[in-house]
Design an enzyme around this catalytic site. Structure first.
Site, PDB file in Angstrom:
ATOM      1  CE  LYS A 115      61.426  19.904   9.656  1.00 49.20           C
ATOM      2  NZ  LYS A 115      61.609  18.655  10.153  1.00 49.20           N
ATOM      3  NE  ARG A 120      49.803  19.766   6.736  1.00 46.59           N
ATOM      4  CZ  ARG A 120      49.703  19.102   7.232  1.00 46.59           C
ATOM      5  NH1 ARG A 120      50.267  19.192   8.596  1.00 46.59           N
ATOM      6  NH2 ARG A 120      48.765  18.943   7.625  1.00 46.59           N
ATOM      7  NE  ARG A 141      60.992  10.381   2.727  1.00 40.13           N
ATOM      8  CZ  ARG A 141      61.249  10.392   4.085  1.00 40.13           C
ATOM      9  NH1 ARG A 141      60.698   8.688   4.762  1.00 40.13           N
ATOM     10  NH2 ARG A 141      61.149  11.215   4.957  1.00 40.13           N
ATOM     11  CG  ASP A 161      60.888  13.724   2.918  1.00 41.03           C
ATOM     12  OD1 ASP A 161      61.025  12.779   2.266  1.00 41.03           O
ATOM     13  OD2 ASP A 161      61.501  14.488   3.831  1.00 41.03           O
TER      14      ASP A 161
END
Length: 314
Positions: free
Chosen positions: A125, A232, A210, A272
């Site tokens: 991240k 999610r 993905r 992603d």
């Protein structure tokens, strides 16, 4: 080319062989007559400059309930192996970072996949923020007032732990949600690190793609549809995989980041993408090999081994 391959991974007896990408890589390595050694992160040692691991010879087979055989324990000088696959799952904590420091002592003479120096310096991240023009609006901070101001600007936001994985601890917080304060208290109680905050991308209802990249090149993709009532899309929380093709924007994202991945020795990566936005770059233990192949895409495990063998041949 027969290689000696040490695989640093989580307990092999606990994996789901139908979805575990490390197992797919091990199967492909054995099919190529490579010799496999298995060990866990806690089996690593450094003594007088020598990096060793207490390993066990490993054989694998795609047979549920009987998917592996281990030989007798031995202490292996990892510098005497050809390849180390660093494949244990995060958390990306000090134990993980220590393992990268140890494996850095033997790389690149022994090829560590992915490059431990760059894995350490590319947490998912944070690494992605190098490509800010490809991302949704993003804030990384521990400052609660900054987070409140970000929500006031964007109304609908996602909160995530900075070093989390697998969708754990991910919350959607709308403008009218009165739980923001309590959530920030919870994050402070459980995590010492800053929080990552992103504008909610509503296109996630159509899926979170993905995309796998091997040596910087596209190696297949799947779309993951969130379950009803979920923000999610991770498959272990009910996300449903489906076949997909890439849009022009997604191809542009791959071409934009691919050269950087290759230059850093990040041979196997999973990114992603939601809507038009890159949200994460996974380089610690990317997954998705089985799902891509199951939906008619390339055999990414074979592509990874092709890339490894090319590097060793040069």
């Amino acid at each position: 080319m027969s290689l000696t391959v040490a695989i640093q991974m989580d307990p092999i007896e606990r994996i789901d062989i139908a979805g575990d990408s490390t197992f797919a890589l091990a199967l492909e390595a054995e099919a190529r007559s490579h010799v496999l050694l298995y060990y866990g992160p806690r089996d690593l040692s450094l003594r007088d400059g020598l990096v060793t691991a207490r390993c066990r010879p490993l054989n694998v087979r795609n047979q549920k309930g009987d998917h592996f055989t281990l030989g007798e324990s031995l202490v292996q000088d990892l510098a005497q192996t050809d390849v180390v696959l660093m494949r244990q799952d995060p958390p990306f904590d000090m134990a993980y970072i220590t393992a990268t420091h140890l494996l850095e002592r033997i790389h690149p003479e022994t090829l560590v996949v992915n490059d431990p120096f760059h894995v350490r310096n590319a947490p998912e991240k944070l690494f992605v923020t190098l490509f800010k023009d490809l991302m949704p609006p993003t804030l990384i901070t521990s400052d609660r007032e900054e987070i409140r101001a970000f929500r006031s600007e964007h109304n609908d936001i996602i909160l995530k732990p900075l070093y989390g994985n697998g969708g754990a601890g991910v919350f959607r917080v709308k403008a009218e949600d009165e739980n923001l304060g309590a959530m920030l208290e919870m994050f402070t109680a459980f995590y010492r690190e800053p929080i990552i905050v992103q504008r909610y991308v509503p296109e996630v209802r159509k899926g979170d793609k993905r995309i796998l990249l091997v040596d910087g090149e596209l190696a297949g993709a799947i779309n993951r549809i969130p379950a009803q009532g979920e923000a999610r899309s991770n498959m272990h929380v009910g996300g449903k995989p489906e076949h997909t093709i890439l849009s022009a924007r997604e191809e542009f994202i791959c071409k934009s980041i691919g050269p950087e991945l290759k230059a850093r020795g990040l041979i196997f990566a999973g990114i992603d993408v939601i809507g038009d936005y890159l949200t994460e770059i996974n380089v610690t233990s990317p997954t998705g090999i089985w799902e891509v192949k199951r939906f008619g895409g390339p055999d990414a495990a074979a592509l990874v081994w092709d890339a490894i063998e090319r590097r060793l041949a040069n």
